[in-house]
Motif scaffolding. Structure first.
Motif, PDB file in Angstrom:
ATOM      1  N   TYR A 124      -8.204  -5.919  14.861  1.00  0.00           N
ATOM      2  CA  TYR A 124      -7.348  -4.931  14.204  1.00  0.00           C
ATOM      3  C   TYR A 124      -7.023  -3.863  15.238  1.00  0.00           C
ATOM      4  N   CYS A 134      -2.040   3.509   4.260  1.00  0.00           N
ATOM      5  CA  CYS A 134      -0.988   2.853   5.057  1.00  0.00           C
ATOM      6  C   CYS A 134      -0.831   1.370   4.679  1.00  0.00           C
ATOM      7  N   ILE A 145      -0.385  -1.321   6.638  1.00  0.00           N
ATOM      8  CA  ILE A 145      -1.023  -2.359   7.472  1.00  0.00           C
ATOM      9  C   ILE A 145      -2.425  -2.690   6.955  1.00  0.00           C
ATOM     10  N   ILE A 194     -11.083   3.737  14.292  1.00  0.00           N
ATOM     11  CA  ILE A 194      -9.890   4.517  14.646  1.00  0.00           C
ATOM     12  C   ILE A 194      -9.557   5.544  13.570  1.00  0.00           C
ATOM     13  N   CYS A 195      -9.951   5.266  12.338  1.00  0.00           N
ATOM     14  CA  CYS A 195      -9.635   6.195  11.237  1.00  0.00           C
ATOM     15  C   CYS A 195     -10.468   5.756  10.025  1.00  0.00           C
ATOM     16  N   CYS A 237      -0.373   1.670  15.660  1.00  0.00           N
ATOM     17  CA  CYS A 237      -1.236   0.804  14.826  1.00  0.00           C
ATOM     18  C   CYS A 237      -0.351  -0.056  13.932  1.00  0.00           C
ATOM     19  N   CYS A 257      -0.192   7.426   7.809  1.00  0.00           N
ATOM     20  CA  CYS A 257      -1.075   7.237   8.974  1.00  0.00           C
ATOM     21  C   CYS A 257      -1.615   8.596   9.409  1.00  0.00           C
ATOM     22  N   GLU A 258      -2.863   8.878   9.057  1.00  0.00           N
ATOM     23  CA  GLU A 258      -3.409  10.206   9.330  1.00  0.00           C
ATOM     24  C   GLU A 258      -3.509  10.534  10.821  1.00  0.00           C
ATOM     25  N   PRO A 259      -4.011   9.615  11.675  1.00  0.00           N
ATOM     26  CA  PRO A 259      -4.105   9.989  13.100  1.00  0.00           C
ATOM     27  C   PRO A 259      -2.742  10.386  13.674  1.00  0.00           C
TER      28      PRO A 259
HETATM   29  S1  SF4 Z   1      -4.454   4.313  12.387  1.00  0.00           S
HETATM   30 FE1  SF4 Z   1      -2.915   4.826  10.837  1.00  0.00          FE
HETATM   31  S2  SF4 Z   1      -1.839   2.934  10.393  1.00  0.00           S
HETATM   32 FE2  SF4 Z   1      -3.764   2.406  11.410  1.00  0.00          FE
HETATM   33  S3  SF4 Z   1      -5.226   1.994   9.786  1.00  0.00           S
HETATM   34 FE3  SF4 Z   1      -5.455   4.137  10.395  1.00  0.00          FE
HETATM   35  S4  SF4 Z   1      -4.116   5.277   8.998  1.00  0.00           S
HETATM   36 FE4  SF4 Z   1      -3.496   3.115   8.901  1.00  0.00          FE
END
Ligand code: SF4
Length: 384
Positions: A38, A78, A80, A104-105, A245, A334-336
């Protein structure tokens, strides 16, 4: 192969479901395993060194209707994440033996657990990437994480990652990334020779094969592009940022260019060209990969980096690519990306770089409003 033939090959590969790609490779490599990662970054080299097929798990794009996954997430998540899970429910990743997620989040963190709970037979591993890249312990810590991943492959699949195999895989991926960097350089110099849709298709196809099966056509592409007969148009040069992402639909990339932009830099599929230079050639390969992650990774909203202002990497990209403006394209929810937008906006304003925000969802299929916004932005810049 001609440029057009290579791009058509890539388009066909990208159109296949991930599971079909895995099954086809496994049919040609009896006993082989496929592991999908991912976004944004995971060590494809470690998967490759175990003899497996590394793949990118990038959601369902426009091809998948959510029928089960919606019920496993809140509504403000999101696309994805939801569609990556949906691929599992609809059997579209059958053939993929394992999945690697990372921190990543919060959404990706949850997705790993939800995957494990819903598909208990699948190998699911979660990589704890470092949060503090200025700590003296950070390289050693990440080296340990990468070794832990390799041990998990050995335990689950009986496939060892030896130091010699990993060193070879690093060398192979260095070559792959060098060719991708060459394509990106070429697009900066002559964006009319390679559209962003074409570059994206090539990049995405490279995430769906072992690198040794990609290097040939990628080399042909790099060699053939300078001679491609094209004519430069009067368009604005932009950096596309925020889509590191969830990936924008091809239609959105097309509209960006049709509405008068040359995208000369972007952060699409960033994890597959993560290192800005070759990973070092000598020493413990796990340590080398870890050191490269800490010291020579592309700037990203999902990487915890305390040494520079968030906008510094973006401003550097604008300067390096000779761009006139930035199109900030965060995926919806997408928070980041959205948290970083505040800091990037400040930095761009201080540097006098204009920008436009274009939010997207992978399953978006109508682009007329976006086209109007981009056309208005381009006209306001070109005829100012
Ligand atoms: S980085 Fe953004 S698009 Fe990717 S999983 Fe996290 S919130 Fe969703």
């Amino acid at each position: 192969m001609t440029v057009d033939a290579i791009i058509e090959h890539c388009r066909a590969v990208v159109a296949e479901p991930l599971g079909a790609v895995a099954e086809r490779w496994k049919a040609a490599h009896p006993g082989g395993r496929a592991v999908a990662v991912y976004p944004v970054w995971a060590p494809a080299e470690v998967i490759h060194a175990a003899g497996m097929l590394p793949l990118a798990l990038l959601g369902g794009g426009t091809s998948v209707e959510l029928t089960h996954a919606d019920a496993r997430f809140q509504s403000f998540v999101c696309s994805i994440a939801k569609s990556s899970l949906e691929l599992g429910f609809q059997g579209l990743v059958r053939g993929v033996d394992g999945f690697v997620f990372s921190n990543i989040c919060d959404v990706a963190r949850n997705l790993a657990s939800i995957y494990k709970r819903n598909f208990p037979e699948a190998f699911v591993e979660y990589l704890h990437l470092p949060q503090n890249s200025t700590s003296p312990a950070v390289v050693g810590y990440l080296q340990g994480e990468l070794r832990r991943l390799a041990d998990a492959f050995a335990q689950s699949f009986g496939l060892e990652v030896t130091d010699a195999a990993l060193a070879k895989s690093i060398e192979t991926y260095n070559t792959l990334r060098a060719r991708l960097r060459a394509l990106y350089r070429l697009r900066i110099e002559a964006p009319e020779k390679l559209s962003t849709v074409e570059l994206y298709l090539a990049l995405r196809a490279a995430t769906l094969a072992r690198p040794e099966d990609t290097l040939g056509w990628l080399g042909d592409l790099v060699a053939a592009l300078p001679g491609r007969p094209t004519r430069r148009q009067d368009r604005m040069r932009v950096v596309l940022e925020g889509a590191f992402c969830e990936q924008p639909p091809l239609g959105l990339l097309e509209v960006l260019e049709e509405a008068g932009c040359y995208v000369v830099e972007d952060d699409l599929l960033l994890g597959w060209r993560w290192f800005t230079a070759d990973v070092a050639a000598d020493g413990d390969p796990f340590e080398r990969l870890a050191a490269a992650y800490v010291n020579q990774a592309a700037p990203s909203s999902t990487r915890h980096e305390g040494r520079q202002h968030r906008s510094a990497g973006l401003i550097d990209k604008v300067r390096r690519s000779g761009a006139d403006a930035v199109v900030f394209a965060p995926a919806k929810f997408c928070e980041p990306a959205l948290f970083d937008y505040v800091l990037m906006k400040q930095g761009l304003e201080r540097a006098g770089i204009p920008h436009l925000v274009v939010e997207f969802e992978e399953k978006m299929w109508t682009f007329e409003r976006t086209r109007n916004e981009i056309e208005t932005f381009v006209e306001s810049m070109l005829f100012d």
